[in-house]
Design a protein around this motif. Structure first.
Motif, short mmCIF file in Angstrom:
data_model
loop_
_atom_site.label_atom_id
_atom_site.label_comp_id
_atom_site.label_asym_id
_atom_site.label_seq_id
_atom_site.Cartn_x
_atom_site.Cartn_y
_atom_site.Cartn_z
N GLY A 149 25.39 -37.43 -25.04
CA GLY A 149 26.81 -37.73 -25.04
C GLY A 149 27.37 -38.26 -23.74
N SER A 150 26.52 -38.69 -22.83
CA SER A 150 27.02 -39.32 -21.61
C SER A 150 26.15 -40.51 -21.25
CB SER A 150 27.03 -38.32 -20.44
OG SER A 150 25.72 -38.05 -19.98
N GLY A 151 26.72 -41.42 -20.50
CA GLY A 151 25.94 -42.57 -20.05
C GLY A 151 24.81 -42.13 -19.13
N LYS A 152 25.07 -41.10 -18.33
CA LYS A 152 24.04 -40.61 -17.41
C LYS A 152 22.81 -40.12 -18.17
CE LYS A 152 23.45 -37.40 -13.53
NZ LYS A 152 24.10 -36.37 -12.69
N ILE A 153 23.04 -39.40 -19.27
CA ILE A 153 21.91 -38.88 -20.06
C ILE A 153 21.14 -40.02 -20.73
CG2 ILE A 153 21.33 -37.55 -22.13
CD1 ILE A 153 23.61 -35.63 -21.39
N VAL A 154 21.87 -40.99 -21.32
CA VAL A 154 21.19 -42.10 -21.99
C VAL A 154 20.45 -42.96 -20.97
CG1 VAL A 154 21.48 -44.13 -23.47
CG2 VAL A 154 22.86 -42.08 -23.87
N LYS A 155 20.99 -43.09 -19.78
CA LYS A 155 20.32 -43.85 -18.72
C LYS A 155 18.96 -43.25 -18.37
CE LYS A 155 20.81 -44.78 -13.74
NZ LYS A 155 20.08 -46.05 -13.70
N GLU A 156 18.84 -41.94 -18.44
CA GLU A 156 17.55 -41.30 -18.18
C GLU A 156 16.49 -41.80 -19.17
OE1 GLU A 156 18.20 -37.13 -18.38
OE2 GLU A 156 19.45 -37.05 -16.58
N VAL A 157 16.93 -42.03 -20.41
CA VAL A 157 16.00 -42.54 -21.43
C VAL A 157 15.65 -43.99 -21.15
CG1 VAL A 157 15.67 -43.00 -23.89
CG2 VAL A 157 16.89 -40.92 -23.16
N THR A 158 16.67 -44.82 -20.92
CA THR A 158 16.40 -46.25 -20.70
C THR A 158 15.60 -46.47 -19.42
OG1 THR A 158 18.54 -46.61 -19.58
CG2 THR A 158 18.46 -46.94 -21.96
N ASP A 159 15.85 -45.66 -18.40
CA ASP A 159 15.06 -45.77 -17.17
C ASP A 159 13.59 -45.46 -17.44
OD1 ASP A 159 17.25 -46.48 -15.69
OD2 ASP A 159 17.43 -44.56 -14.61
N ALA A 160 13.34 -44.45 -18.29
CA ALA A 160 11.96 -44.06 -18.59
C ALA A 160 11.26 -45.13 -19.44
CB ALA A 160 11.94 -42.72 -19.32
N VAL A 161 12.00 -45.77 -20.34
CA VAL A 161 11.40 -46.86 -21.13
C VAL A 161 11.06 -48.02 -20.22
CG1 VAL A 161 11.80 -48.52 -22.99
CG2 VAL A 161 12.60 -46.17 -23.23
N ALA A 162 11.93 -48.30 -19.28
CA ALA A 162 11.69 -49.30 -18.23
C ALA A 162 11.39 -50.68 -18.80
CB ALA A 162 10.56 -48.84 -17.31
N PHE A 177 34.41 -37.46 -26.46
CA PHE A 177 34.33 -36.60 -27.64
C PHE A 177 33.07 -35.74 -27.63
CE2 PHE A 177 33.12 -35.97 -32.14
CZ PHE A 177 34.26 -35.35 -32.62
N TYR A 178 31.92 -36.37 -27.35
CA TYR A 178 30.65 -35.64 -27.38
C TYR A 178 30.27 -35.08 -26.00
CZ TYR A 178 29.77 -37.69 -32.00
OH TYR A 178 29.86 -38.07 -33.33
N GLY A 179 30.52 -35.89 -24.96
CA GLY A 179 30.03 -35.53 -23.64
C GLY A 179 31.02 -34.77 -22.78
N GLY A 180 32.31 -34.89 -23.08
CA GLY A 180 33.32 -34.23 -22.26
C GLY A 180 33.29 -34.67 -20.81
N VAL A 181 32.94 -35.94 -20.57
CA VAL A 181 32.74 -36.42 -19.21
C VAL A 181 34.04 -36.91 -18.58
CG1 VAL A 181 30.41 -37.17 -19.81
CG2 VAL A 181 32.29 -38.83 -19.86
N ASP A 182 34.02 -37.05 -17.29
CA ASP A 182 35.01 -37.83 -16.57
C ASP A 182 34.53 -39.28 -16.64
OD1 ASP A 182 35.53 -39.19 -13.65
OD2 ASP A 182 37.26 -38.04 -14.35
N LEU A 183 35.27 -40.11 -17.36
CA LEU A 183 34.79 -41.47 -17.62
C LEU A 183 34.49 -42.24 -16.34
CD1 LEU A 183 36.82 -42.99 -20.62
CD2 LEU A 183 34.40 -42.39 -20.53
N ALA A 184 35.37 -42.15 -15.36
CA ALA A 184 35.18 -42.91 -14.13
C ALA A 184 33.85 -42.54 -13.47
CB ALA A 184 36.34 -42.68 -13.17
N GLN A 185 33.55 -41.25 -13.38
CA GLN A 185 32.31 -40.82 -12.74
C GLN A 185 31.09 -41.17 -13.58
OE1 GLN A 185 31.81 -39.42 -9.55
NE2 GLN A 185 29.76 -40.09 -10.19
N ASP A 186 31.20 -40.96 -14.90
CA ASP A 186 30.05 -41.24 -15.76
C ASP A 186 29.71 -42.73 -15.74
OD1 ASP A 186 28.06 -40.25 -17.59
OD2 ASP A 186 29.19 -41.16 -19.24
N LEU A 187 30.72 -43.57 -15.71
CA LEU A 187 30.47 -45.01 -15.61
C LEU A 187 29.76 -45.35 -14.31
CD1 LEU A 187 33.81 -46.37 -17.07
CD2 LEU A 187 31.54 -46.91 -17.96
N GLU A 188 30.20 -44.75 -13.22
CA GLU A 188 29.54 -44.98 -11.93
C GLU A 188 28.07 -44.58 -12.00
OE1 GLU A 188 30.57 -46.41 -9.23
OE2 GLU A 188 32.73 -46.61 -9.63
#
Length: 272
Positions: A149-162, A177-188
């Motif tokens: 539910g966050s860009g940071k978590i999905v990035k871990e997957v895409t980084d591993a696929v490389a 809704f799913y991640g409860g993130v601070d959008l500004a920080q998660d985008l960064e």
């Protein structure tokens, strides 16, 4: 200065209505690009099991409306080896329509999850799709959704696929809704890995299913657009409206929300 980017209308905005109704409303709102939805058990505007003649008629309808099918939402649980053949079919269907992008969540989007896998197994499943993606010159964009539910978590997957063929589909409302993130920080945390974005607004309480027309919720889109521009990220923006759990009042309400969203984007300097 806003970068020139592709603006897309997601046919899932017309969940519960026909693809023909979606095409008509999207055309009327002034969009030129469409994200077709082929999500099993949710919105099956196009689907691999449809007849060839039906799919050809859809092509004709899109061409007549002047809409370019640039992407397809083909969610499957990529952690489940038994669902990979379904996703392969979705990739081939997207290629039939000439799509450049195919969207999937990591887990099941709208069906009950049957399988959860380790990140290593998930990455291997995704890597098995790379030859087919390369064959069709298509990019897989993994959506911020559910447990991912966050860009940071999905990035871990895409980084591993490389692979340059696999990147993040950042859904602006799902991250709340799913991640409860601070959008500004998660985008960064993930902006260099974002290859596609669902621009979706969020109203009401954080866990309330309430995704109105752009500009009618609380998502700070100007901040998002500024961050993308500053990063030199000109990923496509796909408009998605999912209303409340009760759904839209009627077809006219969906058409109106599409037109409001189009007007919001043009008011912020984008060309449809």
């Amino acid at each position: 200065m806003i970068l020139k980017r592709i603006i897309i209308a997601n046919s899932n905005c017309y969940h519960g209505f026909s693809l023909e109704e979606a095409i008509a409303g999207i055309q009327k709102a002034g969009f030129r690009y469409i994200e077709l939805t082929a999500t099993k058990g949710w919105t099956e505007h196009v689907f691999p099991s449809m007849s060839f003649s039906r799919l050809c008629r859809v092509q004709d309808e899109l061409q007549k409306a002047g809409l370019i099918p640039i992407s397809m939402s083909g969610h499957c649980n990529l952690m489940d080896p038994q669902r990979l053949p379904d996703f392969v079919d979705n990739i081939r269907l997207a290629a039939f329509f000439g799509c450049e992008y195919i969207v999937s969540s990591v887990g099941e989007a709208h069906l009950k999850d049957n399988t959860v896998a380790s990140n290593w197994e998930l990455v291997e499943n995704i890597r098995s799709l790379l030859p087919l993606l390369e064959k069709h010159a298509m990019k897989l964009v993994l959506e911020v959704h559910g447990e991912h539910g966050s860009g940071k978590i999905v990035k871990e997957v895409t980084d591993a696929v490389a692979s340059p063929l696999v990147s993040v589909n950042y859904d602006t409302a799902n991250a709340i809704f799913y991640g409860g993130v601070d959008l500004a920080q998660d985008l960064e945390d993930c902006i260099d890995s974002i290859g596609y974005m669902h621009v979706k607004d969020k109203a009401g309480e954080r866990t309330e299913w309430n995704f109105p027309a752009l500009g009618e919720g609380a998502v700070d889109f100007p901040m998002i657009f500024e961050k993308l521009d500053r990063a030199g990220n000109n990923c496509p923006l796909s408009v998605e409206i999912e209303f409340t759990q009760d759904g839209p009042k009627d077809l006219a309400a969906v058409d109106e929300a599409m037109q409001k969203s189009a007007a919001y984007l043009t008011a912020h300097g984008f060309s449809l």
